[in-house]
Design a protein around this motif. Structure first.
Motif, PDB file in Angstrom:
ATOM      1  N   GLN A 160     -65.711   6.230 -26.825  1.00  0.00           N
ATOM      2  CA  GLN A 160     -64.508   5.395 -26.740  1.00  0.00           C
ATOM      3  C   GLN A 160     -64.010   5.005 -28.129  1.00  0.00           C
ATOM      4  N   TYR A 161     -64.965   4.731 -29.054  1.00  0.00           N
ATOM      5  CA  TYR A 161     -64.543   4.278 -30.379  1.00  0.00           C
ATOM      6  C   TYR A 161     -63.825   5.386 -31.132  1.00  0.00           C
ATOM      7  N   SER A 162     -64.375   6.618 -31.047  1.00  0.00           N
ATOM      8  CA  SER A 162     -63.735   7.717 -31.786  1.00  0.00           C
ATOM      9  C   SER A 162     -62.330   7.975 -31.237  1.00  0.00           C
ATOM     10  N   PHE A 163     -62.177   7.871 -29.916  1.00  0.00           N
ATOM     11  CA  PHE A 163     -60.840   8.123 -29.381  1.00  0.00           C
ATOM     12  C   PHE A 163     -59.899   6.973 -29.718  1.00  0.00           C
ATOM     13  N   TYR A 164     -60.461   5.766 -29.771  1.00  0.00           N
ATOM     14  CA  TYR A 164     -59.628   4.636 -30.180  1.00  0.00           C
ATOM     15  C   TYR A 164     -59.078   4.873 -31.582  1.00  0.00           C
ATOM     16  N   LEU A 165     -59.954   5.302 -32.515  1.00  0.00           N
ATOM     17  CA  LEU A 165     -59.504   5.554 -33.890  1.00  0.00           C
ATOM     18  C   LEU A 165     -58.439   6.644 -33.909  1.00  0.00           C
ATOM     19  N   PHE A 166     -58.616   7.646 -33.042  1.00  0.00           N
ATOM     20  CA  PHE A 166     -57.631   8.730 -32.942  1.00  0.00           C
ATOM     21  C   PHE A 166     -56.277   8.177 -32.488  1.00  0.00           C
ATOM     22  N   ALA A 167     -56.309   7.320 -31.446  1.00  0.00           N
ATOM     23  CA  ALA A 167     -55.067   6.732 -30.939  1.00  0.00           C
ATOM     24  C   ALA A 167     -54.442   5.832 -31.996  1.00  0.00           C
ATOM     25  N   LEU A 168     -55.289   5.075 -32.703  1.00  0.00           N
ATOM     26  CA  LEU A 168     -54.788   4.184 -33.752  1.00  0.00           C
ATOM     27  C   LEU A 168     -54.102   5.004 -34.849  1.00  0.00           C
ATOM     28  N   ALA A 169     -54.747   6.127 -35.231  1.00  0.00           N
ATOM     29  CA  ALA A 169     -54.161   6.999 -36.249  1.00  0.00           C
ATOM     30  C   ALA A 169     -52.809   7.514 -35.781  1.00  0.00           C
ATOM     31  N   GLY A 223     -43.410  10.904 -25.020  1.00  0.00           N
ATOM     32  CA  GLY A 223     -44.228  11.994 -24.495  1.00  0.00           C
ATOM     33  C   GLY A 223     -45.595  12.037 -25.154  1.00  0.00           C
ATOM     34  N   LEU A 224     -45.615  11.777 -26.473  1.00  0.00           N
ATOM     35  CA  LEU A 224     -46.892  11.712 -27.196  1.00  0.00           C
ATOM     36  C   LEU A 224     -47.770  10.619 -26.603  1.00  0.00           C
ATOM     37  N   ALA A 225     -47.161   9.428 -26.398  1.00  0.00           N
ATOM     38  CA  ALA A 225     -47.915   8.324 -25.814  1.00  0.00           C
ATOM     39  C   ALA A 225     -48.447   8.723 -24.440  1.00  0.00           C
ATOM     40  N   GLY A 226     -47.603   9.398 -23.645  1.00  0.00           N
ATOM     41  CA  GLY A 226     -48.032   9.812 -22.307  1.00  0.00           C
ATOM     42  C   GLY A 226     -49.205  10.776 -22.351  1.00  0.00           C
ATOM     43  N   GLY A 227     -49.122  11.755 -23.264  1.00  0.00           N
ATOM     44  CA  GLY A 227     -50.203  12.728 -23.388  1.00  0.00           C
ATOM     45  C   GLY A 227     -51.511  12.058 -23.776  1.00  0.00           C
ATOM     46  N   LEU A 228     -51.423  11.129 -24.742  1.00  0.00           N
ATOM     47  CA  LEU A 228     -52.625  10.400 -25.162  1.00  0.00           C
ATOM     48  C   LEU A 228     -53.186   9.572 -24.013  1.00  0.00           C
ATOM     49  N   LEU A 229     -52.266   8.955 -23.258  1.00  0.00           N
ATOM     50  CA  LEU A 229     -52.683   8.142 -22.111  1.00  0.00           C
ATOM     51  C   LEU A 229     -53.451   8.994 -21.099  1.00  0.00           C
ATOM     52  N   ALA A 230     -52.917  10.197 -20.850  1.00  0.00           N
ATOM     53  CA  ALA A 230     -53.569  11.094 -19.896  1.00  0.00           C
ATOM     54  C   ALA A 230     -54.988  11.417 -20.343  1.00  0.00           C
ATOM     55  N   VAL A 231     -55.130  11.692 -21.648  1.00  0.00           N
ATOM     56  CA  VAL A 231     -56.445  12.078 -22.163  1.00  0.00           C
ATOM     57  C   VAL A 231     -57.378  10.868 -22.207  1.00  0.00           C
TER      58      VAL A 231
END
Lengths: 334, 300
Positions: A160-169, A223-231
């Motif tokens: 979860q932390y690594s994906f959080y950093l990815f989303a933050l980036a 769309g970017l936000a949606g794709g990230l949300l899906a993942v």
């Protein structure tokens, strides 16, 4: 300490805190933090439209849905097993195409009528495009798609932390892009359009081109936000991209204020953490929308330019940092 | 989505259903137009008001088992109360402010009503409809079309409201005041009209019409807090066909919309195609009737 330095310091401090604090959180709260970063991207997408060219949209979640479903259909387990790094850009492109198409009729309309149109688009997507039976190879129908987490530099972002950093980036990247749009020549053009379309067109600006571009970019970001949300969630269900979600995000943008990057971050945190706080205190999470509606109504009477933007300006005034530009009433922005 | 062979045979009875549906849209849309003309605010909460008031009727008529007519009048009262509260406490303090700020406030009200009804009656499940009259019907002379008494009632109520609103605007002091305020609030004041009172009256009447529309539509759709709120978009489409000003054209538009949404159901399974037709109708209306430069200013 001048205003520019203060701004830089606060931005750096904000980023450090955003990286550090979730490191000490339980995984569940890290996933909430990632969802907040993604919601903040969605709010930025609305900022591009509302803050820059003065158009409002009640269908941002529809664009997000286009991105999410593209990622789900292409990279999902039941889909084509494509890489995230191919399906995500395609999702952004597809959402941007959707924004472009909505932008065409929107060119003729402004203010109220555009709001009605986007509401119609959101409902049309809800009840037709995303409905079970219309396009199941895209939406997944009754069996939601389950896209998996991407791999970055050989590192699989499953924690979860690594994906959080990815989303933050991703949020910081989009924020940087939006900020650049705001300060550069583009920003001046878009603001000129927002202030007065007639004046802007007499200056030789091609309104059609710029407005379409704003719609396209905004939808692409959504769309970017949606794709990230899906993942992040690991599943794409059309019900998560319906009209009420779009209304909610529009309301959050109004409450937090348009045209400020800080307000996007605050709005993103607000959307996910207030319901969580309510749940913790034993209150039905549906109170979130009730509170949001009340905040919207109350604050439009008290601070029509948006809560966070007002707070920012008040703080600047307190610390004697001067004011950059004028506060705009919401309706002048729209 | 399979094509049914018996499609054309269903057209006559679906025309009746379409007109009934259109009648409820017409009510909600006329309320919208009334509020818009007098106060200049496009009420995005119209569907929310209809939904909340309808649930009041549902509580009384279905849950408590009282006569439906009591539920209907309770819903009308609830609608008027909500309309009054919205106008008095969130519109009037903003007098002189841009109309768009007030429009965004109606979005806030939409969220409040939606979440509030969800908390009280549950957000997801479908509910039993409120039947005002018996569902028995009669055969239309010379045809095989059966018209239910409830359908007939809906249609009659819608038409009565349409004529009553027109008469109110044309022949009564209140209606004349409303038209004066719609023309120009400042001139209205000079003539000694209480603009506040007239505006509040328009919000109350418009919201009451939404309430009636909501109660009447319950037998026609699967109704819950969400689906009922969505009639706002149908009301918008009908009102747009009336260019947000003309009541007769709004009624015509609503009937047309009702039929346009119903016919596809004779040929396709599911509601998807109907929604698509409704959306396209709205798009075409916006594109044709609202040219650049049409600022949506109130005219009579």
């Amino acid at each position: 300490m001048n205003a520019i330095n203060a701004r830089r310091i606060s931005v750096v401090a904000g980023i450090v805190l955003a990286v550090a604090i979730p490191a000490f959180m339980a995984d569940y709260y890290r996933s909430l933090a990632a969802l907040s970063a993604i919601a903040a991207i969605l709010i930025l997408s609305l900022n591009v439209l509302t803050g820059f060219v003065g158009q409002i949209s009640f269908c941002q979640y529809t664009f997000a849905g286009l991105g999410a479903m593209t990622v789900g259909a292409l990279s999902g387990a039941q889909g084509h097993h494509w890489s995230f790094w191919i399906s995500m850009p395609l999702g952004v492109l597809f959402a941007a195409l959707g924004g472009f198409l909505v932008g065409i009729p929107a060119l003729r309309l402004s203010g109220l009528f555009l709001a009605i149109l986007t509401l119609g688009v959101a409902l049309g997507a809800d009840r037709y495009l995303f409905a079970n039976g219309t396009w199941n190879s895209f939406t997944g129908g009754v069996n939601p798609r389950t896209p998996s987490r991407p791999t970055l530099f050989g590192y699989h972002l499953t924690s979860q932390y690594s994906f959080y950093l990815f989303a933050l980036a991703a949020f910081l990247l989009v924020a940087f892009l939006v900020w650049n749009l705001r300060v550069g020549k583009t920003g001046r053009v878009l603001r000129a359009i927002r202030e007065s379309e007639v004046a802007a067109s007499t200056m030789g600006l091609n309104l059609i081109k710029w407005k379409l571009a704003a719609f396209t970019v905004s939808a692409g970001i959504a769309g970017l936000a949606g794709g990230l949300l899906a993942v992040q969630i690991g599943s794409v269900s059309p019900a998560s991209y319906d009209f009420l979600h779009s209304i909610t995000v529009a309301a959050v943008v109004v409450v937090a204020g348009v045209g400020s990057l800080a307000s996007a971050a605050v709005g993103g945190i607000f959307i996910w953490w207030l319901p969580e706080l309510l749940r913790h205190t034993g209150v039905n999470a549906q109170f979130f929308q009730l509170i949001l509606g009340l905040l919207l109504v109350v604050q439009l009477v008290i601070a029509p330019q948006g809560g966070v933007v007002k707070l920012e300006h008040d703080l600047k005034r307190v610390f004697g940092l001067g004011r950059r530009g004028q506060d705009l009433e919401l309706a002048e922005v729209l | 989505m399979g094509i049914l062979a018996s499609g054309w045979a269903l057209i006559p009875s679906f025309t009746v259903i379409g007109l009934v549906l259109g009648g409820t849209y017409a009510l909600a849309a006329m309320g919208l137009v009334l509020i818009y003309r007098v106060s200049g605010v496009l009420n995005f909460a119209q569907g929310g008001i209809a939904m909340f008031s309808t649930f009041i009727a549902y509580q009384i008529a279905v849950k408590w088992g009282l006569p439906s007519i009591v539920g209907l009048f309770a819903a009308i009262s609830a609608g008027m109360l909500i309309g009054y509260v919205v106008e008095r406490f969130t519109m009037r303090p903003l007098t002189g402010r841009p109309a768009l700020t007030k429009v965004v406030i109606t979005i806030g009200w939409l969220l409040i009503l939606q979440a509030g009804a969800g908390l009280i009656w549950g957000a997801t499940s479908y509910h039993a409809p409120v039947h005002l009259v018996s569902r028995n019907g009669f055969r239309l002379v010379g045809t095989s079309v059966i018209i239910g008494y409830d359908q007939l009632t809906t249609l009659i109520v819608a038409l009565v409201f349409a004529f009553a609103t027109a008469a109110l605007l044309k022949y009564t002091m209140l209606g004349t005041s409303m038209r004066a305020v719609a023309d120009d609030p400042d001139t209205g004041k000079l003539w000694g009209i209480s603009v506040n009172r007239v505006t509040a009256a328009s919000w109350m009447a418009g919201s009451a019409m939404a309430a009636v529309a909501g109660v009447l539509i319950t037998p026609l759709i699967n109704f819950n807090t969400y689906s009922l709120t969505l009639i706002v978009i149908d009301a918008f489409t009908a009102a747009l066909i009336g260019r947000l000003t003309s009541l007769p054209w709004t009624v015509v538009g609503a009937m047309f919309l009702g039929i346009a949404e119903t016919y596809p159901r004779a040929f396709f399974n599911g509601a998807g195609v109907s929604s698509l037709v409704a959306f396209l109708l709205m798009l075409v209306t916006l594109a044709i009737l609202f040219r650049p430069g049409f600022s949506g200013r109130r005219t009579v």
